[in-house]
Design a protein around this motif. Structure first.
Motif, PDB file in Angstrom:
ATOM      1  N   HIS A  98       0.985  -1.222  -0.025  1.00  0.00           N
ATOM      2  CA  HIS A  98       0.053   0.070  -0.071  1.00  0.00           C
ATOM      3  C   HIS A  98       0.847   1.168   0.007  1.00  0.00           C
ATOM      4  N   ALA A  99       1.844   1.260   0.605  1.00  0.00           N
ATOM      5  CA  ALA A  99       2.891   2.425   0.785  1.00  0.00           C
ATOM      6  C   ALA A  99       3.377   2.619  -0.668  1.00  0.00           C
ATOM      7  N   GLU A 100       3.928   1.526  -1.196  1.00  0.00           N
ATOM      8  CA  GLU A 100       4.145   1.770  -2.893  1.00  0.00           C
ATOM      9  C   GLU A 100       3.010   2.380  -3.781  1.00  0.00           C
ATOM     10  N   TYR A 101       1.932   1.848  -3.515  1.00  0.00           N
ATOM     11  CA  TYR A 101       0.697   2.389  -4.205  1.00  0.00           C
ATOM     12  C   TYR A 101       0.847   3.687  -4.184  1.00  0.00           C
ATOM     13  N   VAL A 102       0.652   4.058  -2.620  1.00  0.00           N
ATOM     14  CA  VAL A 102       0.215   5.699  -2.490  1.00  0.00           C
ATOM     15  C   VAL A 102       1.528   6.538  -2.986  1.00  0.00           C
ATOM     16  N   ALA A 103       2.845   6.147  -2.692  1.00  0.00           N
ATOM     17  CA  ALA A 103       3.972   6.667  -3.419  1.00  0.00           C
ATOM     18  C   ALA A 103       3.982   7.091  -4.802  1.00  0.00           C
ATOM     19  N   LEU A 126       2.629  11.259   2.251  1.00  0.00           N
ATOM     20  CA  LEU A 126       2.423   9.705   2.134  1.00  0.00           C
ATOM     21  C   LEU A 126       2.235   9.178   3.399  1.00  0.00           C
ATOM     22  N   PRO A 127       2.889   9.401   4.629  1.00  0.00           N
ATOM     23  CA  PRO A 127       2.737   8.747   5.683  1.00  0.00           C
ATOM     24  C   PRO A 127       1.194   8.683   6.158  1.00  0.00           C
ATOM     25  N   ILE A 128       0.724   9.591   6.278  1.00  0.00           N
ATOM     26  CA  ILE A 128      -0.868   9.772   6.755  1.00  0.00           C
ATOM     27  C   ILE A 128      -1.826   9.065   5.726  1.00  0.00           C
ATOM     28  N   PRO A 359       6.524   1.329  21.107  1.00  0.00           N
ATOM     29  CA  PRO A 359       6.548  -0.008  20.953  1.00  0.00           C
ATOM     30  C   PRO A 359       7.337  -0.379  19.696  1.00  0.00           C
ATOM     31  N   PHE A 360       7.828  -1.755  19.211  1.00  0.00           N
ATOM     32  CA  PHE A 360       8.474  -2.038  18.349  1.00  0.00           C
ATOM     33  C   PHE A 360       7.570  -2.145  17.152  1.00  0.00           C
ATOM     34  N   PRO A 361       6.608  -2.435  17.453  1.00  0.00           N
ATOM     35  CA  PRO A 361       5.632  -2.637  16.082  1.00  0.00           C
ATOM     36  C   PRO A 361       5.317  -1.274  15.412  1.00  0.00           C
ATOM     37  N   ALA A 362       5.452  -0.203  16.074  1.00  0.00           N
ATOM     38  CA  ALA A 362       5.157   1.069  15.636  1.00  0.00           C
ATOM     39  C   ALA A 362       6.662   1.672  15.121  1.00  0.00           C
ATOM     40  N   GLN A 363       7.550   1.190  15.502  1.00  0.00           N
ATOM     41  CA  GLN A 363       8.841   1.452  14.956  1.00  0.00           C
ATOM     42  C   GLN A 363       9.041   0.987  13.628  1.00  0.00           C
ATOM     43  N   GLU A 364       8.542  -0.450  13.357  1.00  0.00           N
ATOM     44  CA  GLU A 364       8.440  -1.057  12.093  1.00  0.00           C
ATOM     45  C   GLU A 364       7.699  -0.459  11.081  1.00  0.00           C
ATOM     46  N   ILE A 365       6.270  -0.157  11.339  1.00  0.00           N
ATOM     47  CA  ILE A 365       5.468   0.465  10.548  1.00  0.00           C
ATOM     48  C   ILE A 365       6.125   1.829  10.118  1.00  0.00           C
ATOM     49  N   SER A 366       6.764   2.653  11.155  1.00  0.00           N
ATOM     50  CA  SER A 366       7.245   3.905  10.469  1.00  0.00           C
ATOM     51  C   SER A 366       8.484   3.754   9.701  1.00  0.00           C
ATOM     52  N   GLU A 367       9.364   2.811   9.832  1.00  0.00           N
ATOM     53  CA  GLU A 367      10.388   2.470   8.822  1.00  0.00           C
ATOM     54  C   GLU A 367       9.910   2.185   7.579  1.00  0.00           C
ATOM     55  N   THR A 368       8.984   1.052   7.530  1.00  0.00           N
ATOM     56  CA  THR A 368       8.485   0.749   6.271  1.00  0.00           C
ATOM     57  C   THR A 368       8.075   1.815   5.442  1.00  0.00           C
ATOM     58  N   ILE A 369       7.193   2.785   6.192  1.00  0.00           N
ATOM     59  CA  ILE A 369       6.471   3.798   5.203  1.00  0.00           C
ATOM     60  C   ILE A 369       7.693   4.722   4.706  1.00  0.00           C
ATOM     61  N   ALA A 370       8.619   4.841   5.675  1.00  0.00           N
ATOM     62  CA  ALA A 370       9.607   6.070   5.324  1.00  0.00           C
ATOM     63  C   ALA A 370      10.537   5.297   4.405  1.00  0.00           C
ATOM     64  N   ARG A 371      11.044   4.051   4.581  1.00  0.00           N
ATOM     65  CA  ARG A 371      11.888   3.480   3.522  1.00  0.00           C
ATOM     66  C   ARG A 371      11.331   3.298   2.156  1.00  0.00           C
ATOM     67  N   THR A 372      10.181   2.811   2.028  1.00  0.00           N
ATOM     68  CA  THR A 372       9.624   2.595   0.919  1.00  0.00           C
ATOM     69  C   THR A 372       9.132   3.919   0.136  1.00  0.00           C
ATOM     70  N   GLY A 373       8.791   5.062   0.881  1.00  0.00           N
ATOM     71  CA  GLY A 373       8.777   6.386   0.025  1.00  0.00           C
ATOM     72  C   GLY A 373      10.114   6.832  -0.506  1.00  0.00           C
ATOM     73  N   GLU A 375      12.519   4.935  -1.388  1.00  0.00           N
ATOM     74  CA  GLU A 375      12.783   4.006  -2.363  1.00  0.00           C
ATOM     75  C   GLU A 375      12.180   3.996  -3.675  1.00  0.00           C
ATOM     76  N   VAL A 376      11.049   4.303  -3.598  1.00  0.00           N
ATOM     77  CA  VAL A 376      10.055   4.353  -4.747  1.00  0.00           C
ATOM     78  C   VAL A 376      10.349   5.698  -5.378  1.00  0.00           C
ATOM     79  N   LEU A 377      10.760   6.793  -4.595  1.00  0.00           N
ATOM     80  CA  LEU A 377      11.066   8.148  -5.169  1.00  0.00           C
ATOM     81  C   LEU A 377      12.197   7.982  -6.223  1.00  0.00           C
ATOM     82  N   LEU A 378      13.306   7.412  -5.641  1.00  0.00           N
ATOM     83  CA  LEU A 378      14.691   7.207  -6.197  1.00  0.00           C
ATOM     84  C   LEU A 378      14.495   6.442  -7.430  1.00  0.00           C
TER      85      LEU A 378
END
Length: 427
Positions: A98-103, A126-128, A359-373, A375-378
């Motif tokens: 979904h992050a790739e799709y929105v990006a 992108l994040p929201i 919490p660690f799950p929130a860290q993972e969510i944030s990192e996934t969104i940021a990194r995907t954003g 990578e897709v842009l580049l």
């Protein structure tokens, strides 16, 4: 500040309200690790009699809200035990898709122009837009949520209206998920918490998750892009795609952390910290970015104490400073990379530390969104370049969140992917 005052700085908040800003790495580790002496119980604050009803920092320091951020002890654990399982239920693969799709959808709006302003058009949307679906909102509501959340971050005339919109939206969401649960965070929170939580508690916890999930992640993306566009060490990444995205993201958490100050902790009794005498009920602000710049981390050295420093400014972006804020995550022990913190060194405070770390799950969510954003842009714009001199770039005027106001770029125009809009309609 460090040279004049040492590791614990006496500061003044709006209205000349005194507080302490902790900028020493070891001292911050001590404060965030000792929840008995340095508690999150804001009811202990010795300045409450001096705080007016319209004090601008009340959205960040508010003892009347029964949410995961404003509770302590057993009550805080009750909220954590409800929220964390709901976050753990996020499917990592689906989140990335979904992050790739929105990006792609966001990039399609400007890829054919050859120029763009990436903070407003990309990093702050992108994040929201991704989180809207993860939390449980229909995709069509994502753009309005983005506008409201970014109005809060700006802290301007639209901030109050943005907050009112978010409250109404969360109220509708709780009611909708009670009637028709889905595969989303809100539904899982209701399933875990059941009748043990009020609608107000669900609403406030959802606001905390959404605000802390969006605001620091947006600045993580923006600050990482700024680093990669202005630092020659990352030039190969821009032409080669994804090679050093992770390195840039980790360095930003050390050197340009999205949440630079968090409130706060309150002393439960008279004590001393770094030679400073603290009274019971004193407020301590967590200087995350300041601690990262501590010479104890970069090189040996000690600053001498001094007198008062002025501290001013505020923003509604402080909503991001929740127990899920400060970015998201946990600091660790001392670590150094010769002044540059290498990839893999995660002993930073960008995700806070101790019992109230994100919490660690929130860290993972944030990192996934940021990194995907990133990578897709580049991938989509391989020859992207800064369109203005680096020295003209400006920061958001908030002492709490650390982000860019604008990031103008240019690139070779490219075709769209034909991706649908985030609300599901054709572009």
């Amino acid at each position: 500040m460090r040279q004049r005052h040492g590791a614990v700085v006496p500061v003044l908040l709006p209205g000349d309200i005194p507080a302490w800003l902790v900028i020493g790495y070891r001292e911050l580790h001590q404060v965030t690790g000792d929840t008995t002496l340095f508690t999150r119980d804001m009811g202990l604050w010795n300045q409450w009699p001096n705080i007016p009803e319209d004090w601008p920092l009340l959205p960040m320091i508010n003892r009347r809200q029964p949410s995961i951020y404003y509770t302590v002890g057993a009550e805080h654990k009750r909220h954590v035990d409800m929220v964390v399982p709901a976050l753990e239920g996020v499917d990592a693969s689906e989140l990335r898709r979904h992050a790739e799709y929105v990006a792609d959808a966001l990039i399609d709006a400007f890829c054919g122009l050859g120029e763009a302003e990436l903070i407003g058009a990309y990093a702050r949307r992108l994040p929201i837009l991704v989180l809207a679906r993860v939390v449980g909102f229909p995709d069509a509501e994502g753009p309005d949520l983005a506008d409201a959340m970014n109005a809060l971050a700006d802290g301007g005339r639209d901030a109050l209206a943005g907050h009112q919109y978010l409250t109404a939206a969360m109220t509708r969401l709780v009611a909708a998920k009670r009637a028709a649960p889905g595969a989303d965070i809100a539904s899982r929170m209701l399933a875990v918490g059941g009748a043990d939580f009020t609608d107000e508690e669900y609403l406030l916890d959802l606001q905390a998750i959404t605000a802390a999930g969006h605001l620091p992640t947006a600045d993580w993306i923006g600050n990482s892009l700024r680093l990669m566009l202005t630092d020659g060490r990352f030039a190969a990444s821009l032409t080669g795609g994804r090679h050093s995205v992770g390195h840039a993201m980790n360095e930003v958490l050390w050197e340009d952390t999205p949440t630079q100050i968090l409130a706060g902790r309150w002393t439960s009794r008279d004590t001393y910290l770094a030679g400073r005498r603290l009274r019971a009920g004193d407020l301590l602000l967590l200087g995350l970015q300041g601690a990262h710049g501590d010479p104890q981390v970069h090189e040996p050295g000690q600053a001498a104490p001094g007198g008062y420093a002025a501290y001013g400014g505020y923003g509604a972006a402080s909503y991001g400073g929740s127990s899920y804020g400060g970015g998201y995550g946990a600091g660790g022990g001392l670590g150094s990379a010769g002044g540059r913190h290498l990839h893999g060194n995660s002993a930073h405070f960008a995700f806070s530390h101790g019992e109230f770390r994100c919490p660690f799950p929130a860290q993972e969510i944030s990192e996934t969104i940021a990194r995907t954003g990133l990578e897709v842009l580049l991938d989509r714009l391989p020859d992207i370049d800064l369109a203005v001199p680096p020295e003209t770039l400006r920061r958001r005027p908030s002492p709490f969140l650390r982000g860019m106001t604008a990031l103008p770029v240019r690139f070779t125009p490219t075709p769209t992917t034909g991706t649908l809009r985030p609300d599901g309609g054709p572009r």
